[in-house]
Design a protein around this motif. Sequence first.
Motif, PDB file in Angstrom:
ATOM      1  N   ILE A   4       0.843  -1.205   0.000  1.00  8.40           N
ATOM      2  CA  ILE A   4       0.000   0.000   0.000  1.00  8.40           C
ATOM      3  C   ILE A   4       0.877   1.253   0.000  1.00  8.40           C
ATOM      4  N   PHE A   5       2.031   1.195   0.666  1.00  8.98           N
ATOM      5  CA  PHE A   5       2.896   2.380   0.708  1.00  8.98           C
ATOM      6  C   PHE A   5       3.584   2.613  -0.645  1.00  8.98           C
ATOM      7  N   SER A   6       3.937   1.553  -1.377  1.00  3.11           N
ATOM      8  CA  SER A   6       4.490   1.760  -2.727  1.00  3.11           C
ATOM      9  C   SER A   6       3.443   2.429  -3.601  1.00  3.11           C
ATOM     10  N   ALA A  26       7.200  11.245   1.969  1.00  2.00           N
ATOM     11  CA  ALA A  26       6.676  11.429   3.338  1.00  2.00           C
ATOM     12  C   ALA A  26       5.231  11.892   3.268  1.00  2.00           C
ATOM     13  N   PHE A  27       4.403  11.344   4.149  1.00  2.93           N
ATOM     14  CA  PHE A  27       2.968  11.648   4.127  1.00  2.93           C
ATOM     15  C   PHE A  27       2.411  11.479   5.535  1.00  2.93           C
ATOM     16  N   LEU A  28       1.216  12.053   5.762  1.00  2.00           N
ATOM     17  CA  LEU A  28       0.619  11.960   7.101  1.00  2.00           C
ATOM     18  C   LEU A  28       0.099  10.554   7.356  1.00  2.00           C
ATOM     19  N   ASP A  29       0.329  10.068   8.583  1.00  3.13           N
ATOM     20  CA  ASP A  29      -0.310   8.818   9.005  1.00  3.13           C
ATOM     21  C   ASP A  29      -1.815   9.056   9.059  1.00  3.13           C
ATOM     22  N   ILE A  30      -2.557   8.159   8.446  1.00  2.00           N
ATOM     23  CA  ILE A  30      -4.014   8.339   8.321  1.00  2.00           C
ATOM     24  C   ILE A  30      -4.722   8.270   9.691  1.00  2.00           C
ATOM     25  N   ASN A  31      -4.125   7.553  10.629  1.00  2.00           N
ATOM     26  CA  ASN A  31      -4.653   7.481  12.006  1.00  2.00           C
ATOM     27  C   ASN A  31      -3.549   7.885  12.973  1.00  2.00           C
ATOM     28  N   VAL A  38       3.837  11.836  10.933  1.00  2.00           N
ATOM     29  CA  VAL A  38       4.271  11.635   9.536  1.00  2.00           C
ATOM     30  C   VAL A  38       4.930  10.272   9.387  1.00  2.00           C
ATOM     31  N   LEU A  39       4.744   9.667   8.243  1.00  2.00           N
ATOM     32  CA  LEU A  39       5.463   8.438   7.872  1.00  2.00           C
ATOM     33  C   LEU A  39       6.421   8.767   6.733  1.00  2.00           C
ATOM     34  N   VAL A  40       7.633   8.272   6.831  1.00  2.00           N
ATOM     35  CA  VAL A  40       8.640   8.489   5.789  1.00  2.00           C
ATOM     36  C   VAL A  40       9.005   7.119   5.218  1.00  2.00           C
ATOM     37  N   VAL A  84      10.394   3.321  14.815  1.00  2.00           N
ATOM     38  CA  VAL A  84      10.163   2.321  13.778  1.00  2.00           C
ATOM     39  C   VAL A  84       9.366   1.209  14.430  1.00  2.00           C
ATOM     40  N   ILE A  85       8.231   0.840  13.825  1.00  2.00           N
ATOM     41  CA  ILE A  85       7.464  -0.302  14.338  1.00  2.00           C
ATOM     42  C   ILE A  85       7.393  -1.336  13.208  1.00  2.00           C
ATOM     43  N   GLY A  86       6.546  -1.067  12.228  1.00  4.84           N
ATOM     44  CA  GLY A  86       6.548  -1.947  11.054  1.00  4.84           C
ATOM     45  C   GLY A  86       5.822  -3.267  11.243  1.00  4.84           C
ATOM     46  N   LEU A  87       4.949  -3.339  12.261  1.00  2.00           N
ATOM     47  CA  LEU A  87       4.215  -4.593  12.478  1.00  2.00           C
ATOM     48  C   LEU A  87       2.968  -4.683  11.601  1.00  2.00           C
ATOM     49  N   GLU A  88       2.530  -3.523  11.072  1.00  2.00           N
ATOM     50  CA  GLU A  88       1.271  -3.507  10.329  1.00  2.00           C
ATOM     51  C   GLU A  88       1.502  -3.488   8.812  1.00  2.00           C
ATOM     52  N   VAL A  89       2.380  -2.612   8.358  1.00  4.44           N
ATOM     53  CA  VAL A  89       2.581  -2.468   6.910  1.00  4.44           C
ATOM     54  C   VAL A  89       3.997  -2.942   6.545  1.00  4.44           C
ATOM     55  N   PRO A  90       4.100  -3.969   5.663  1.00  4.49           N
ATOM     56  CA  PRO A  90       5.412  -4.536   5.343  1.00  4.49           C
ATOM     57  C   PRO A  90       6.164  -3.736   4.280  1.00  4.49           C
ATOM     58  N   ALA A  92       9.243  -0.637   4.605  1.00  4.08           N
ATOM     59  CA  ALA A  92      10.054   0.132   5.561  1.00  4.08           C
ATOM     60  C   ALA A  92       9.491   1.539   5.761  1.00  4.08           C
ATOM     61  N   HIS A  93       9.356   1.966   7.006  1.00  2.00           N
ATOM     62  CA  HIS A  93       8.914   3.336   7.272  1.00  2.00           C
ATOM     63  C   HIS A  93       9.382   3.800   8.641  1.00  2.00           C
ATOM     64  N   ILE A  94       9.565   5.117   8.726  1.00  2.00           N
ATOM     65  CA  ILE A  94       9.933   5.783   9.982  1.00  2.00           C
ATOM     66  C   ILE A  94       8.751   6.647  10.394  1.00  2.00           C
ATOM     67  N   HIS A  95       8.342   6.518  11.663  1.00  2.00           N
ATOM     68  CA  HIS A  95       7.304   7.406  12.206  1.00  2.00           C
ATOM     69  C   HIS A  95       7.986   8.644  12.787  1.00  2.00           C
ATOM     70  N   LEU A  96       7.479   9.823  12.453  1.00  2.00           N
ATOM     71  CA  LEU A  96       7.910  11.091  13.071  1.00  2.00           C
ATOM     72  C   LEU A  96       6.685  11.709  13.737  1.00  2.00           C
ATOM     73  N   PRO A 110      -5.943   4.875  21.810  1.00  2.00           N
ATOM     74  CA  PRO A 110      -6.774   4.945  20.596  1.00  2.00           C
ATOM     75  C   PRO A 110      -6.214   6.030  19.676  1.00  2.00           C
ATOM     76  N   LYS A 111      -6.093   5.702  18.388  1.00  2.00           N
ATOM     77  CA  LYS A 111      -5.523   6.674  17.452  1.00  2.00           C
ATOM     78  C   LYS A 111      -6.557   7.722  17.065  1.00  2.00           C
ATOM     79  N   LEU A 112      -6.074   8.832  16.500  1.00  2.00           N
ATOM     80  CA  LEU A 112      -6.972   9.922  16.130  1.00  2.00           C
ATOM     81  C   LEU A 112      -7.479   9.735  14.700  1.00  2.00           C
TER      82      LEU A 112
HETATM   83  P1  AMP Z   1       3.348  -0.041  11.597  1.00  2.00           P
HETATM   84  O1  AMP Z   1       3.515  -0.907  10.351  1.00  2.00           O
HETATM   85  O2  AMP Z   1       3.016  -0.894  12.805  1.00  2.00           O
HETATM   86  O3  AMP Z   1       4.517   0.870  11.828  1.00  2.00           O
HETATM   87  O4  AMP Z   1       2.077   0.891  11.383  1.00  2.00           O
HETATM   88  C1  AMP Z   1       1.711   1.354  10.113  1.00  2.00           C
HETATM   89  C2  AMP Z   1       1.135   2.753  10.220  1.00  2.00           C
HETATM   90  O5  AMP Z   1       0.668   3.083   8.920  1.00  2.00           O
HETATM   91  C3  AMP Z   1      -0.027   2.919  11.179  1.00  2.00           C
HETATM   92  O6  AMP Z   1       0.265   3.981  12.085  1.00  2.00           O
HETATM   93  C4  AMP Z   1      -1.229   3.250  10.259  1.00  2.00           C
HETATM   94  O7  AMP Z   1      -2.110   4.190  10.835  1.00  2.00           O
HETATM   95  C5  AMP Z   1      -0.536   3.813   9.037  1.00  2.00           C
HETATM   96  N1  AMP Z   1      -1.269   3.613   7.781  1.00  2.00           N
HETATM   97  C6  AMP Z   1      -1.800   2.464   7.306  1.00  2.00           C
HETATM   98  N2  AMP Z   1      -2.380   2.646   6.094  1.00  2.00           N
HETATM   99  C7  AMP Z   1      -2.191   3.966   5.798  1.00  2.00           C
HETATM  100  C8  AMP Z   1      -2.547   4.799   4.691  1.00  2.00           C
HETATM  101  N3  AMP Z   1      -3.219   4.321   3.638  1.00  2.00           N
HETATM  102  N4  AMP Z   1      -2.189   6.105   4.726  1.00  2.00           N
HETATM  103  C9  AMP Z   1      -1.510   6.604   5.773  1.00  2.00           C
HETATM  104  N5  AMP Z   1      -1.141   5.886   6.848  1.00  2.00           N
HETATM  105  C10 AMP Z   1      -1.481   4.581   6.869  1.00  2.00           C
END
Ligand code: AMP
Length: 131
Positions: A4-6, A26-31, A38-40, A84-90, A92-96, A110-112
């Motif tokens: 999804i990130f690609s 780089a883009f805003l985290d949706i939640n 921001v995610l990079v 860096v977490i990376g448990l949800e989206v496979p 690579a990304h950095i959270h800022l 709970p996320k926003l």
């Molecule tokens: P993690 O892989 O555990 O570092 O978490 C992935 C992050 O990506 C989470 O904080 C989600 O809210 C975020 N995320 C998932 N899908 C999207 C999207 N389509 N756009 C922006 N952020 C997303």
Amino acid sequence: MATIFSRIAAGEIPSYKVAEDDRFFAFLDINPVAPGHVLVIPKHEESYIFNLDDEEYAAFTLFAKRVAAALEKAMPCKRIGVCVIGLEVPHAHIHLVPLNSEADMDFRKPKLTLPDEQMKEIASRIAAEFK
Ligand code: AMP
């Protein structure tokens, strides 16, 4: 299969973009955990950040540093948190995350979900500061 990130970096899926060069995006985290989260990502698809080769890893973190500088100017805060977490989206990304307290970086909360207009406004403020 593209992550999804690609697909976000390729513009196939919409995002609240804040910065881009030929290799990174780089883009805003949706939640967000806090407004301005921001995610990079590298545009090159690699699932795990620590599998990037040394050159790409170094360039990636330097790009994230530039994004953090823009974020700090755009979003009043005490510090920019990095993780860096990376448990949800496979991919690579950095959270800022703009921090005013340690709790702003608590991913168990709970996320926003911010209104579209606010997300657009935050993204354009950060983008305007990106050098
Ligand atoms: P993690 O892989 O555990 O570092 O978490 C992935 C992050 O990506 C989470 O904080 C989600 O809210 C975020 N995320 C998932 N899908 C999207 C999207 N389509 N756009 C922006 N952020 C997303």
